[in-house]
Design a protein around this motif. Sequence first.
Motif, PDB file in Angstrom:
ATOM      1  N   SER B 362     -88.800  27.103  19.292  1.00 14.93           N
ATOM      2  CA  SER B 362     -88.509  26.424  20.557  1.00 14.93           C
ATOM      3  C   SER B 362     -89.762  25.904  21.259  1.00 14.93           C
ATOM      4  O   SER B 362     -89.740  24.824  21.858  1.00 14.93           O
ATOM      5  CB  SER B 362     -87.730  27.357  21.492  1.00 14.93           C
ATOM      6  OG  SER B 362     -88.416  28.579  21.658  1.00 14.93           O
ATOM      7  N   PHE B 363     -90.867  26.642  21.170  1.00 17.74           N
ATOM      8  CA  PHE B 363     -92.077  26.244  21.909  1.00 17.74           C
ATOM      9  C   PHE B 363     -92.655  24.942  21.353  1.00 17.74           C
ATOM     10  O   PHE B 363     -93.341  24.213  22.069  1.00 17.74           O
ATOM     11  CB  PHE B 363     -93.116  27.364  21.803  1.00 17.74           C
ATOM     12  CG  PHE B 363     -94.302  27.220  22.719  1.00 17.74           C
ATOM     13  CD1 PHE B 363     -94.187  27.541  24.070  1.00 17.74           C
ATOM     14  CD2 PHE B 363     -95.531  26.778  22.244  1.00 17.74           C
ATOM     15  CE1 PHE B 363     -95.279  27.429  24.925  1.00 17.74           C
ATOM     16  CE2 PHE B 363     -96.626  26.661  23.091  1.00 17.74           C
ATOM     17  CZ  PHE B 363     -96.496  26.991  24.437  1.00 17.74           C
ATOM     18  N   GLY B 364     -92.393  24.641  20.094  1.00 20.72           N
ATOM     19  CA  GLY B 364     -93.112  23.571  19.411  1.00 20.72           C
ATOM     20  C   GLY B 364     -92.441  22.223  19.380  1.00 20.72           C
ATOM     21  O   GLY B 364     -92.928  21.303  18.717  1.00 20.72           O
ATOM     22  N   ARG B 365     -91.343  22.080  20.127  1.00 23.52           N
ATOM     23  CA  ARG B 365     -90.598  20.828  19.985  1.00 23.52           C
ATOM     24  C   ARG B 365     -91.364  19.610  20.484  1.00 23.52           C
ATOM     25  O   ARG B 365     -91.061  18.491  20.096  1.00 23.52           O
ATOM     26  CB  ARG B 365     -89.240  20.946  20.678  1.00 23.52           C
ATOM     27  CG  ARG B 365     -88.310  21.829  19.877  1.00 23.52           C
ATOM     28  CD  ARG B 365     -86.931  21.933  20.485  1.00 23.52           C
ATOM     29  NE  ARG B 365     -86.195  23.011  19.828  1.00 23.52           N
ATOM     30  CZ  ARG B 365     -85.277  23.754  20.414  1.00 23.52           C
ATOM     31  NH1 ARG B 365     -84.955  23.546  21.676  1.00 23.52           N
ATOM     32  NH2 ARG B 365     -84.659  24.708  19.746  1.00 23.52           N
ATOM     33  N   GLY B 366     -92.348  19.826  21.352  1.00 19.72           N
ATOM     34  CA  GLY B 366     -93.118  18.692  21.851  1.00 19.72           C
ATOM     35  C   GLY B 366     -94.440  18.474  21.129  1.00 19.72           C
ATOM     36  O   GLY B 366     -95.245  17.643  21.554  1.00 19.72           O
ATOM     37  N   PHE B 367     -94.694  19.199  20.060  1.00 20.26           N
ATOM     38  CA  PHE B 367     -96.005  19.124  19.410  1.00 20.26           C
ATOM     39  C   PHE B 367     -96.282  17.768  18.760  1.00 20.26           C
ATOM     40  O   PHE B 367     -97.423  17.332  18.669  1.00 20.26           O
ATOM     41  CB  PHE B 367     -96.133  20.206  18.325  1.00 20.26           C
ATOM     42  CG  PHE B 367     -96.356  21.589  18.848  1.00 20.26           C
ATOM     43  CD1 PHE B 367     -96.600  21.829  20.197  1.00 20.26           C
ATOM     44  CD2 PHE B 367     -96.336  22.665  17.982  1.00 20.26           C
ATOM     45  CE1 PHE B 367     -96.802  23.126  20.663  1.00 20.26           C
ATOM     46  CE2 PHE B 367     -96.537  23.966  18.437  1.00 20.26           C
ATOM     47  CZ  PHE B 367     -96.774  24.191  19.775  1.00 20.26           C
ATOM     48  N   PHE B 368     -95.212  17.121  18.283  1.00 17.03           N
ATOM     49  CA  PHE B 368     -95.410  15.913  17.480  1.00 17.03           C
ATOM     50  C   PHE B 368     -96.084  14.787  18.277  1.00 17.03           C
ATOM     51  O   PHE B 368     -97.043  14.185  17.817  1.00 17.03           O
ATOM     52  CB  PHE B 368     -94.046  15.424  16.968  1.00 17.03           C
ATOM     53  CG  PHE B 368     -93.925  15.534  15.480  1.00 17.03           C
ATOM     54  CD1 PHE B 368     -94.321  16.688  14.825  1.00 17.03           C
ATOM     55  CD2 PHE B 368     -93.406  14.493  14.720  1.00 17.03           C
ATOM     56  CE1 PHE B 368     -94.200  16.805  13.453  1.00 17.03           C
ATOM     57  CE2 PHE B 368     -93.284  14.595  13.353  1.00 17.03           C
ATOM     58  CZ  PHE B 368     -93.681  15.745  12.720  1.00 17.03           C
ATOM     59  N   LYS B 369     -95.566  14.551  19.468  1.00 16.81           N
ATOM     60  CA  LYS B 369     -96.015  13.398  20.252  1.00 16.81           C
ATOM     61  C   LYS B 369     -97.522  13.457  20.515  1.00 16.81           C
ATOM     62  O   LYS B 369     -98.196  12.420  20.539  1.00 16.81           O
ATOM     63  CB  LYS B 369     -95.226  13.359  21.576  1.00 16.81           C
ATOM     64  CG  LYS B 369     -95.194  12.014  22.263  1.00 16.81           C
ATOM     65  CD  LYS B 369     -94.297  12.011  23.499  1.00 16.81           C
ATOM     66  CE  LYS B 369     -92.816  12.072  23.223  1.00 16.81           C
ATOM     67  NZ  LYS B 369     -92.285  10.903  22.483  1.00 16.81           N
ATOM     68  N   GLU B 370     -98.037  14.664  20.711  1.00 14.32           N
ATOM     69  CA  GLU B 370     -99.445  14.812  21.114  1.00 14.32           C
ATOM     70  C   GLU B 370    -100.407  14.844  19.929  1.00 14.32           C
ATOM     71  O   GLU B 370    -101.612  14.936  20.121  1.00 14.32           O
ATOM     72  CB  GLU B 370     -99.614  16.114  21.909  1.00 14.32           C
ATOM     73  CG  GLU B 370     -98.685  16.261  23.096  1.00 14.32           C
ATOM     74  CD  GLU B 370     -99.010  15.306  24.226  1.00 14.32           C
ATOM     75  OE1 GLU B 370    -100.164  14.836  24.295  1.00 14.32           O
ATOM     76  OE2 GLU B 370     -98.106  15.020  25.034  1.00 14.32           O
ATOM     77  N   THR B 371     -99.870  14.832  18.719  1.00  9.11           N
ATOM     78  CA  THR B 371    -100.768  15.004  17.566  1.00  9.11           C
ATOM     79  C   THR B 371    -100.819  13.788  16.649  1.00  9.11           C
ATOM     80  O   THR B 371    -101.462  13.829  15.608  1.00  9.11           O
ATOM     81  CB  THR B 371    -100.349  16.250  16.752  1.00  9.11           C
ATOM     82  OG1 THR B 371     -98.934  16.210  16.529  1.00  9.11           O
ATOM     83  CG2 THR B 371    -100.707  17.529  17.483  1.00  9.11           C
ATOM     84  N   HIS B 372    -100.191  12.679  17.068  1.00  7.31           N
ATOM     85  CA  HIS B 372    -100.315  11.453  16.265  1.00  7.31           C
ATOM     86  C   HIS B 372    -101.771  11.011  16.174  1.00  7.31           C
ATOM     87  O   HIS B 372    -102.203  10.399  15.203  1.00  7.31           O
ATOM     88  CB  HIS B 372     -99.493  10.321  16.886  1.00  7.31           C
ATOM     89  CG  HIS B 372     -98.016  10.565  16.852  1.00  7.31           C
ATOM     90  ND1 HIS B 372     -97.334  10.887  15.705  1.00  7.31           N
ATOM     91  CD2 HIS B 372     -97.077  10.511  17.843  1.00  7.31           C
ATOM     92  CE1 HIS B 372     -96.044  11.028  15.980  1.00  7.31           C
ATOM     93  NE2 HIS B 372     -95.862  10.820  17.268  1.00  7.31           N
ATOM     94  N   CYS B 373    -102.526  11.311  17.240  1.00 11.02           N
ATOM     95  CA  CYS B 373    -103.906  10.842  17.340  1.00 11.02           C
ATOM     96  C   CYS B 373    -104.907  11.801  16.690  1.00 11.02           C
ATOM     97  O   CYS B 373    -106.120  11.569  16.732  1.00 11.02           O
ATOM     98  CB  CYS B 373    -104.267  10.635  18.806  1.00 11.02           C
ATOM     99  SG  CYS B 373    -103.962  12.133  19.756  1.00 11.02           S
ATOM    100  N   ALA B 374    -104.424  12.857  16.083  1.00  9.41           N
ATOM    101  CA  ALA B 374    -105.323  13.791  15.390  1.00  9.41           C
ATOM    102  C   ALA B 374    -105.818  13.153  14.092  1.00  9.41           C
ATOM    103  O   ALA B 374    -105.259  12.158  13.628  1.00  9.41           O
ATOM    104  CB  ALA B 374    -104.566  15.086  15.083  1.00  9.41           C
TER     105      ALA B 374
END
Lengths: 513, 513
Positions: B362-374
């Motif tokens: 549940s905690f990780g559902r927003g991880f994708f959006k912030e890591t495109h720029c990694a």
Amino acid sequence: MNGAESLVHTLLASGVDVCFANPGTSEMHFVAALDRIPGMRCVLGLQENVVTGMADGYWRMARKPAATLLHCGPGLANGLANLHNARRARAGIVNCVGDQATYHRPLDAQLTADTEGFARAVSAWTRTVARAEDVGRDAAVAVQAARTSPGQIATLILPSDTCWDDAPGGPAAALPVPAAPQADPHAVRNAAKALRERKNVLILLGGLALTGEAQKLAWRVAQATGATVLAEMSNGRTERGRGRLPLERVPYPVDMAVEALKTFTTIILVNSKAPVGFFAYPGKPSRHHREDADILLLTRYEADPIQALTALAEELRAPAVDLPDPGPRPEPARGVPTPEGLARTLAALMPEDAVVADESVSFGRGFFKETHCAPKHDWLQITGGAIGCGIPLATGAAVGAPGRRVVNLQADGSGMYTLQGLWTQAREKLPVTTIVLSNRKYAILLGEYRGVGANPGRTAMDMMDLGNPDLDWVKLANGMGVEAAKTATLEGCGDLMKQSFAKDGPFLIELEI
Amino acid sequence: MNGAESLVHTLLASGVDVCFANPGTSEMHFVAALDRIPGMRCVLGLQENVVTGMADGYWRMARKPAATLLHCGPGLANGLANLHNARRARAGIVNCVGDQATYHRPLDAQLTADTEGFARAVSAWTRTVARAEDVGRDAAVAVQAARTSPGQIATLILPSDTCWDDAPGGPAAALPVPAAPQADPHAVRNAAKALRERKNVLILLGGLALTGEAQKLAWRVAQATGATVLAEMSNGRTERGRGRLPLERVPYPVDMAVEALKTFTTIILVNSKAPVGFFAYPGKPSRHHREDADILLLTRYEADPIQALTALAEELRAPAVDLPDPGPRPEPARGVPTPEGLARTLAALMPEDAVVADESVSFGRGFFKETHCAPKHDWLQITGGAIGCGIPLATGAAVGAPGRRVVNLQADGSGMYTLQGLWTQAREKLPVTTIVLSNRKYAILLGEYRGVGANPGRTAMDMMDLGNPDLDWVKLANGMGVEAAKTATLEGCGDLMKQSFAKDGPFLIELEI
């Protein structure tokens, strides 16, 4: 009333009031019903093999089934190994598994699996509920199946819509449980005839015939006829210690088992089966008794051994006799840990009415002989050979036998399978003393490997050695809220045992061996 | 040569040179053969769900199958949940299970179980070897099955006598692996026609279509036609970061998924299936797309998406285009942990070519959006919803992708399922950084419970709360030889991440959230 409420009411009405659980999304209505309806003790396990192993331990002590609460096919899969052990222990469990809604299943969502397929291999009875209004009936039948002698695994699969839909009929009443079958009078007469007329007769006890009462009857028969009494190799629960028969088991290693059985030309089975090897080995026999032994069945595993052995004793006009004295209680041992020394220390220190959960594997094969003289206690073994049984079994036994100290003799490699159970002991403040026999290897495999005829090289050792890095059981236990200490001597172990027996909660002793 | 040696030679000849193992007595001849024949890397797991999860992670990164080595039915049963996840990730695994000797099985010894029954529910291919001389052939067919696109679980059950008996024919040669099927030209033309003529078209990528190359082709098609590109909700491996498409997934919560899909009247499936809910909920749809959406199949999961998307782009005469810029690399975040802050910290600090094993639930559902720029990296998800996937997946990925840092984003409740995998990371000195998201509860269940319409009472909380006692992940990791530290801030987490990325071995960060 919805289906989940109907389920909880039916379970309670059928006498099931403990639920070992690890629920998931599809079980939320069941959890909500447990929350609303008082009367069910819910015990959380952090992995499903802990949950099912607890249900096994509970049955073995309480002699009534607990419910489980598992999440879909993979949640059930995680609990299968200890359901396998429970099946071999002939434990009764109402194994409740939530699942995808009936109409959602055909869409093959990610968590959808062959739940029934997983269940059938370990269950005597399996049913998937079709509609909410059937939940009560199906749950009552499940409890009846679980309680049918000697105890069975009944798996009830509950699609989520059968829990949240309205259940107009409401819960079902408890169904009658059939009595254990009586012995066939012909079988009693045949056994009596063999006992009267033959030499070298073995009475082999298993399952329900390992109560103190059944042992006493078997001993009475043996004393009147010159027969020998032994127990099967792996037993769900054996009543032992002072006031019970100093009963030996058929040994595990093939050569020792063949040696122990070689004189017996007649074997009378009392809730047992003719001894076979745990595994086959090249050039060694699979059956451990003499090829020419005559195998007579007194009772199958589900029958009532008290009735059968009483009938047999009466047929033989066997007089009442005293049990042999097991000798004085020993002093605790000192020095480097040996199996015999640890067993003597346990016999010296264990409190009256203790429960021993034994997953000591190779180290523990000599424990029995040294503990006949202990105060009376129950001894629970790993019955199906699926390692990872000990910690959950001890935990469930403590729930099923309130007020009694549980001692878990635990091999380290096997303990790692279900170490999560320690957390449940801490949460429930259960009086469990875990003694981890820390040899940092799969010692049984090293023995077996040498039996294959080779010394292990690097690759083989990498698969049997648990060092590099060493496991630290004190840290592992502390990490789950269980007090723990390490020792490398028997006097150290004895001191820690005494300390832990005086506590209310769990304690872990890492014994370096 | 015995059957076990024939097995090892055949596996090596077929390109299988890693074996994830937890052997037992019935596998000792296999272990002895691995010891005698050089070339196989053997990696021990302390519980079978670790073993099978490692094999899944290995495949996802190495794109070739590893073998497993499991012990009888219950050993297989312990590994089923991660085989379920592997099946949903479409991983190729040569799943070797030892078992009772053929002639010993009918005696129903304690460890005897329905091994084939357990295996079939998770395997595309299952076979029990009949005789030692068949081992080579059967193993070669198993590897061929495991390598068949997109990857399959092939379970080879080896009764112990088929391993120790003489195998006169010796090993078998590798069998050819069939190429992934090409797209049906009609399907390409239909998709092109829809893309040319319709608005509100979604191109839904899954499985093999989540490589950077496939994403680029899908983006080229989308730019030429105005279509939208999304990935499925749960994916085995997604190539991400700089130089890849900033690809979003279909969301997990029903309402968000329905919202995300509501405009699309046409969905073109590229190695994917039409979106359905993870679970059903009362009064909510099971299918998340519009009821009137037209579902067009470009390629099934086993087909070659590069060939299909290339054909589609050419049919549309779509010009080559640049990928959108994901924006600058962020600074690490500070303060109280939030999903977005942790994701930004990860994007700021992760090394080039990292592998992320994501069981953040549940905690990780927003991880994708912030890591495109990694920097460019691979993202591995829990695909089958069977929790306990993350630690083994990370471990196996590290074996399958040598030289690359693996970051395991790990929910605490799920992590407890297979924490034993940390020990394998320590033994193999694998560069895995585990970030435990320690909220001391099954947070996803609390959300779901509230969805049922009630606030949890004491009984319900007892089944969803992991406090009382709190788990201490630093002690747990240390107990298995893994360095660890605890922090409650994002700057603390960032510092520990930097430290751990500079090390060769594993490290665990307990992030209190």
